[in-house]
Design a protein around this motif. Structure first.
Motif, mmCIF file in Angstrom:
data_model
loop_
_atom_site.group_PDB
_atom_site.id
_atom_site.type_symbol
_atom_site.label_atom_id
_atom_site.label_comp_id
_atom_site.label_asym_id
_atom_site.label_seq_id
_atom_site.Cartn_x
_atom_site.Cartn_y
_atom_site.Cartn_z
ATOM 1 N N ALA A 5 -33.168 -18.139 -7.000
ATOM 2 C CA ALA A 5 -33.335 -19.998 -6.705
ATOM 3 C C ALA A 5 -34.000 -20.300 -7.937
ATOM 4 O O ALA A 5 -34.700 -20.081 -9.152
ATOM 5 C CB ALA A 5 -34.590 -19.477 -6.024
ATOM 6 N N ALA A 6 -33.416 -20.912 -8.443
ATOM 7 C CA ALA A 6 -33.404 -22.260 -9.560
ATOM 8 C C ALA A 6 -34.181 -23.454 -9.437
ATOM 9 O O ALA A 6 -33.487 -24.378 -8.238
ATOM 10 C CB ALA A 6 -32.328 -22.460 -9.922
ATOM 11 N N ILE A 7 -35.312 -23.820 -10.043
ATOM 12 C CA ILE A 7 -35.841 -24.591 -9.544
ATOM 13 C C ILE A 7 -36.616 -25.621 -10.740
ATOM 14 O O ILE A 7 -36.586 -25.255 -11.795
ATOM 15 C CB ILE A 7 -38.061 -24.319 -9.196
ATOM 16 N N ILE A 8 -35.951 -26.705 -10.450
ATOM 17 C CA ILE A 8 -36.043 -28.299 -11.706
ATOM 18 C C ILE A 8 -37.154 -28.938 -11.109
ATOM 19 O O ILE A 8 -37.171 -29.677 -10.824
ATOM 20 C CB ILE A 8 -34.814 -29.009 -10.942
ATOM 21 N N LEU A 104 -35.259 -29.021 -6.633
ATOM 22 C CA LEU A 104 -35.487 -30.379 -7.104
ATOM 23 C C LEU A 104 -36.696 -30.701 -6.841
ATOM 24 O O LEU A 104 -36.792 -31.397 -5.788
ATOM 25 C CB LEU A 104 -34.118 -31.442 -6.980
ATOM 26 N N THR A 105 -37.554 -30.587 -8.239
ATOM 27 C CA THR A 105 -39.458 -30.937 -7.999
ATOM 28 C C THR A 105 -39.784 -31.243 -9.104
ATOM 29 O O THR A 105 -39.791 -31.484 -9.610
ATOM 30 C CB THR A 105 -39.982 -30.115 -7.758
ATOM 31 N N LYS A 222 -33.291 -37.128 -14.168
ATOM 32 C CA LYS A 222 -33.901 -37.304 -13.209
ATOM 33 C C LYS A 222 -33.613 -36.427 -12.090
ATOM 34 O O LYS A 222 -32.297 -36.251 -12.019
ATOM 35 C CB LYS A 222 -34.449 -38.614 -12.611
ATOM 36 N N GLY A 223 -34.466 -36.187 -10.910
ATOM 37 C CA GLY A 223 -33.969 -35.326 -9.983
ATOM 38 C C GLY A 223 -32.819 -36.163 -9.192
ATOM 39 O O GLY A 223 -32.101 -35.891 -8.861
ATOM 40 N N SER A 224 -33.114 -37.819 -9.170
ATOM 41 C CA SER A 224 -31.886 -38.628 -8.591
ATOM 42 C C SER A 224 -30.368 -38.625 -9.484
ATOM 43 O O SER A 224 -29.603 -38.935 -8.752
ATOM 44 C CB SER A 224 -32.825 -40.342 -8.996
ATOM 45 N N ASP A 225 -31.038 -38.249 -10.936
ATOM 46 C CA ASP A 225 -29.582 -38.053 -11.263
ATOM 47 C C ASP A 225 -29.061 -36.683 -10.994
ATOM 48 O O ASP A 225 -27.964 -37.113 -10.521
ATOM 49 C CB ASP A 225 -29.611 -37.752 -13.087
ATOM 50 N N LEU A 226 -29.307 -35.583 -11.287
ATOM 51 C CA LEU A 226 -29.534 -34.110 -10.411
ATOM 52 C C LEU A 226 -28.321 -35.224 -8.900
ATOM 53 O O LEU A 226 -27.306 -33.574 -9.225
ATOM 54 C CB LEU A 226 -29.712 -33.163 -10.868
ATOM 55 N N ALA A 227 -29.149 -35.156 -8.096
ATOM 56 C CA ALA A 227 -28.720 -35.110 -6.493
ATOM 57 C C ALA A 227 -27.409 -35.824 -6.735
ATOM 58 O O ALA A 227 -26.651 -35.700 -6.067
ATOM 59 C CB ALA A 227 -29.807 -36.075 -5.919
ATOM 60 N N ARG A 228 -27.732 -37.405 -7.594
ATOM 61 C CA ARG A 228 -25.838 -37.561 -7.948
ATOM 62 C C ARG A 228 -25.137 -37.117 -7.939
ATOM 63 O O ARG A 228 -23.941 -36.787 -7.339
ATOM 64 C CB ARG A 228 -26.408 -38.595 -8.649
ATOM 65 N N LYS A 229 -24.955 -36.211 -8.807
ATOM 66 C CA LYS A 229 -23.955 -34.943 -9.631
ATOM 67 C C LYS A 229 -23.645 -34.094 -8.110
ATOM 68 O O LYS A 229 -21.954 -33.995 -8.347
ATOM 69 C CB LYS A 229 -24.845 -34.827 -10.439
ATOM 70 N N PHE A 253 -32.457 -28.386 -1.507
ATOM 71 C CA PHE A 253 -33.856 -28.563 -1.524
ATOM 72 C C PHE A 253 -34.713 -28.977 -1.953
ATOM 73 O O PHE A 253 -34.611 -29.446 -3.418
ATOM 74 C CB PHE A 253 -34.576 -27.867 -0.829
ATOM 75 N N ALA A 254 -35.523 -30.122 -1.976
ATOM 76 C CA ALA A 254 -36.281 -31.209 -2.402
ATOM 77 C C ALA A 254 -37.165 -31.669 -2.274
ATOM 78 O O ALA A 254 -37.898 -31.261 -1.167
ATOM 79 C CB ALA A 254 -35.300 -32.135 -2.790
ATOM 80 N N ALA A 255 -38.341 -31.750 -3.305
ATOM 81 C CA ALA A 255 -40.186 -31.815 -2.765
ATOM 82 C C ALA A 255 -40.790 -32.692 -3.836
ATOM 83 O O ALA A 255 -40.303 -32.518 -4.799
ATOM 84 C CB ALA A 255 -40.771 -30.229 -2.777
ATOM 85 N N GLY A 256 -41.851 -33.111 -3.681
ATOM 86 C CA GLY A 256 -42.781 -34.014 -4.057
ATOM 87 C C GLY A 256 -42.538 -35.195 -4.420
ATOM 88 O O GLY A 256 -41.888 -35.422 -3.551
#
Length: 291
Positions: A5-8, A104-105, A222-229, A253-256
């Motif tokens: 797992a990589a947690i960002i 993604l956190t 940001k998390g949204s930027d990475l999610a878009r990619k 997965f995403a949290a927070g």
């Protein structure tokens, strides 16, 4: 070596998730450039188990110490991109990491660039993802809004596809060295020009830069930027997840705070735990082990 797992993001959601994954026997790397919004919090009293008030900085550092004690890795770096080739490739400013799952956190950005017409032209020439949208502007003149590592990463995605790219730092001095063939405009941006679509960038000195697109890469990703990619759906710039904190993309997965809701430490910690439990089930199913 591939991490499970990589947690960002190394705030309360990310560190909480790391603890659950590590205790389940999985390898974890938590990547974060700073301690996020919690670093600026004063003394915290409304969190379970604190006999005396504790600063946000102390709380995050205690969480990091827990992760290290359980065998996790902490990487102080800036994530600039994520891709998938059977496993997930996480690009940072200084290295690349391979992982079987992504959490993604990253928290959320509380402010946007105060540029007139920026919001109105989103999706009509204004883009937040070079790898997603560069194709639509093949050999067309475009601008890139940013001044750091994230902007440099997006520039590398644009240069082989689009026409000339002008980097606009919006009044800031670049913190990285951009290629010499790229024009860098440091003047503040007054507004974006265009009715139905973006047509130009107008600077504070009144000069006009005709472009067909503006790619926004301010600060850090940001998390949204990475999610878009990764092609993950957003709503009001929030990452959309189900009750298990899973995105529609298997293994992510995403949290927070990046998922919206109530911005509280207790909520972030709980969502981090839930996301980790979902990631644990995913990893065990992927390896053929009964959940």
């Amino acid at each position: 070596m591939i991490q499970d797992a990589a947690i960002i993001g190394n705030g309360p959601a990310g560190l909480s998730a790391a603890l659950y994954l590590l205790r389940a026997g999985f390898s974890v790397t938590v990547i974060g450039q700073d301690n996020g919004a919690l670093e600026k919090a004063g003394y915290i009293e409304n969190y379970f188990g604190l006999g005396t008030p504790k600063t946000g900085h102390q709380l995050v550092e205690d969480g990091k110490a827990q992760v290290l004690r359980l065998g996790g890795q902490l990487l102080r770096d800036q994530v600039v991109g994520i891709s998938w080739d059977g496993d997930f490739l996480v690009d940072t400013a200084g290295s690349q990491l391979t992982a079987r799952t992504i959490l993604l956190t990253t928290g959320t950005s509380r402010k946007m660039a105060p540029i007139d017409q920026l919001d109105r032209l989103e999706g009509r020439g204004v883009s937040y993802c070079a790898v997603c949208d560069a194709f639509f502007f093949r050999e067309k003149p475009v601008a890139l809004l940013g001044d750091g590592e994230y902007a440099l990463h997006e520039l590398k995605e644009l240069l082989p596809i689009t026409g000339p790219v002008t980097v606009c730092t919006n009044g800031l001095s670049p913190s990285v060295e951009f290629p010499p063939e790229v024009t860098v405009r440091r003047e503040p941006i007054r507004r974006l020009v265009g009715e139905e679509r973006l047509e130009a960038v107008e600077f504070s000195d009144g000069s006009i830069l005709p472009v067909e697109a503006l790619f926004v890469a301010l600060g850090t990703a940001k998390g949204s930027d990475l999610a878009r990619k990764l092609g993950i759906r957003l709503e009001d710039n929030r990452i959309v997840v189900n009750e298990q904190m899973a995105t529609p993309l298997p293994g992510v997965f995403a949290a927070g705070d990046c998922t919206g809701g109530i911005y509280q430490i207790s909520i972030a910690v709980g969502e981090g735990a839930r996301a980790a439990l979902s990631a644990i089930r995913f990893l065990r199913e992927k390896s053929g082990v009964s959940p």
